[in-house]
Design a protein around this motif. Structure first.
Motif, PDB file in Angstrom:
ATOM      1  N   VAL A 288      20.888   1.465 -66.600  1.00 47.46           N
ATOM      2  CA  VAL A 288      21.167   2.094 -67.892  1.00 47.46           C
ATOM      3  C   VAL A 288      21.618   1.061 -68.920  1.00 47.46           C
ATOM      4  O   VAL A 288      21.176   1.083 -70.082  1.00 47.46           O
ATOM      5  CB  VAL A 288      22.237   3.192 -67.735  1.00 47.46           C
ATOM      6  N   GLU A 289      22.481   0.153 -68.521  1.00 46.75           N
ATOM      7  CA  GLU A 289      22.968  -0.862 -69.458  1.00 46.75           C
ATOM      8  C   GLU A 289      21.823  -1.708 -70.000  1.00 46.75           C
ATOM      9  O   GLU A 289      21.783  -2.023 -71.197  1.00 46.75           O
ATOM     10  CB  GLU A 289      24.004  -1.743 -68.756  1.00 46.75           C
ATOM     11  N   SER A 290      20.874  -2.081 -69.161  1.00 50.60           N
ATOM     12  CA  SER A 290      19.756  -2.891 -69.638  1.00 50.60           C
ATOM     13  C   SER A 290      18.855  -2.089 -70.578  1.00 50.60           C
ATOM     14  O   SER A 290      18.255  -2.655 -71.502  1.00 50.60           O
ATOM     15  CB  SER A 290      18.940  -3.410 -68.453  1.00 50.60           C
ATOM     16  N   LEU A 291      18.771  -0.783 -70.369  1.00 53.65           N
ATOM     17  CA  LEU A 291      17.945   0.060 -71.238  1.00 53.65           C
ATOM     18  C   LEU A 291      18.618   0.300 -72.588  1.00 53.65           C
ATOM     19  O   LEU A 291      17.976   0.219 -73.642  1.00 53.65           O
ATOM     20  CB  LEU A 291      17.677   1.404 -70.552  1.00 53.65           C
ATOM     21  N   MET A 292      19.888   0.586 -72.558  1.00 53.80           N
ATOM     22  CA  MET A 292      20.596   0.896 -73.802  1.00 53.80           C
ATOM     23  C   MET A 292      20.707  -0.310 -74.728  1.00 53.80           C
ATOM     24  O   MET A 292      20.889  -0.166 -75.934  1.00 53.80           O
ATOM     25  CB  MET A 292      22.009   1.422 -73.489  1.00 53.80           C
ATOM     26  N   ARG A 293      20.584  -1.521 -74.187  1.00 52.90           N
ATOM     27  CA  ARG A 293      20.727  -2.743 -74.977  1.00 52.90           C
ATOM     28  C   ARG A 293      19.393  -3.269 -75.512  1.00 52.90           C
ATOM     29  O   ARG A 293      19.316  -4.376 -76.029  1.00 52.90           O
ATOM     30  CB  ARG A 293      21.412  -3.820 -74.127  1.00 52.90           C
TER      31      ARG A 293
END
Length: 326
Positions: free
Chosen positions: A31-36
């Motif tokens: 999720v962190e890689s997607l949201m960034r």
């Protein structure tokens, strides 16, 4: 009301579909890689398939750290476990972006991935953009470069793509028009090689393919719950069904002659499990025309020892195979 108007006003360039099932250990990283992502006009469609390990709660908690992306997130929840194919189909059906791509919940992506792929596919006016990726293990990362010449005739592009052993949806950015021309959803009873099934149909529907020759996706191979670590004869049967359905589609489109030998190799790969469970007669009677192609199968599909075992079975030397299986 302001949020609703914002969602109506947003035109999404890319829709990312993320099937989620029992990925509690890995979902925060994903999720962190997607949201960034550096591309702003992205919608994220998480399809939660009735996880039993708290994945849903962890997903919600992780998303709280990115309030600026809140209006770009859709979460679909299944009332019971439906399988990855239903999750992918549901995510595709809910997508509104011009281009669609998938991301598995135990993997992660480079923060520039979707911007670079979108810019490339638009610049080339293509239907599909491929990118390189990393295989990630405890010992490190290995770059994988799909060696496809996108400038050759389209049927050859499809042929070269099918040649690869591992076909996925997570390094393919695909136009909505290709999905519409394709007109195919993944059969619900195929939960192994389902990405191969759909990606092949998408490639056959695409008018042009392009590529970003950079590793932008991180494919994590250490998840012990992953299907690749839990293969069984049932999955091999699904793979065979997948190949048979693809052959039917190719025949219907009048293009099977282009891919005949490759699909014989894939039939042999799917049928190899029959030999290793001493079902020799069934192996010989299931697609017998494929047996003449055993010696030509590349190691991409079958290791040398497996090829020898298949050849022995084809020659009715079952007693040697049985001895080896003990």
């Amino acid at each position: 009301e302001d949020c609703l108007e914002k969602m109506k006003a947003m035109h999404y360039k890319v829709s990312v579909i993320i099937p989620v099932y029992n990925a509690s250990r890995y979902i925060p990283r994903c999720v962190e890689s997607l949201m960034r992502q550096t591309l702003r006009e992205i919608e994220y469609i998480f399809v939660e398939d009735c996880s039993t390990d708290g994945s849903f709660d962890i997903l919600l908690k992780t998303l709280e750290a990115y309030p600026e992306r809140k209006d770009d997130v859709k979460i679909l929840r299944h009332g019971k476990n439906m399988g990855v194919s239903v999750s992918r189909n549901d995510g595709n059906a809910a997508a509104t972006g011009d281009f669609l791509i998938h991301c598995d919940s135990d993997d992660w992506v480079d923060v520039t991935m979707y911007e670079k792929m979108y810019n490339q596919v638009i610049a080339e006016d293509a239907d599909i953009c491929i990118c390189d990726y990393y295989n990630v293990t405890k010992s490190g990362t290995t770059r994988i470069h799909p060696e496809i010449d996108c400038k050759q005739e389209q049927w050859k592009v499809v042929r070269d793509y099918i040649l690869w052993y591992w076909n996925s949806l997570w390094n393919l950015l695909v136009s909505r028009r290709a999905y519409e021309r394709c007109g195919v959803t993944i059969p619900e009873d195929i939960t192994f090689t389902e990405d191969f099934f759909l990606s092949c149909h998408l490639f056959m529907a695409a008018r042009k393919v392009t590529a970003v020759n950079e590793p932008l996706y991180y494919y994590y191979l250490e998840n012990s719950a992953s299907i690749i670590h839990n293969l069984n004869p049932g999955f091999m049967k699904q793979e065979l069904s997948c190949v048979e359905l693809l052959i039917e589609s190719m025949k219907a489109k009048g293009v099977y002659e282009y891919y005949f030998r490759i699909m014989q190799w894939r039939l042999l790969k799917a049928n190899a499990a029959l030999v290793f469970t001493n079902r020799f007669e069934e192996f010989r009677s299931t697609h017998p025309e494929s047996l003449r192609y055993i010696l030509s199968v590349p190691s991409t599909y079958l290791k040398p020892k497996v090829k020898i075992m298949l050849l022995l079975a084809a020659l009715h030397l079952d007693f040697i195979c049985r001895w080896d299986n003990r």
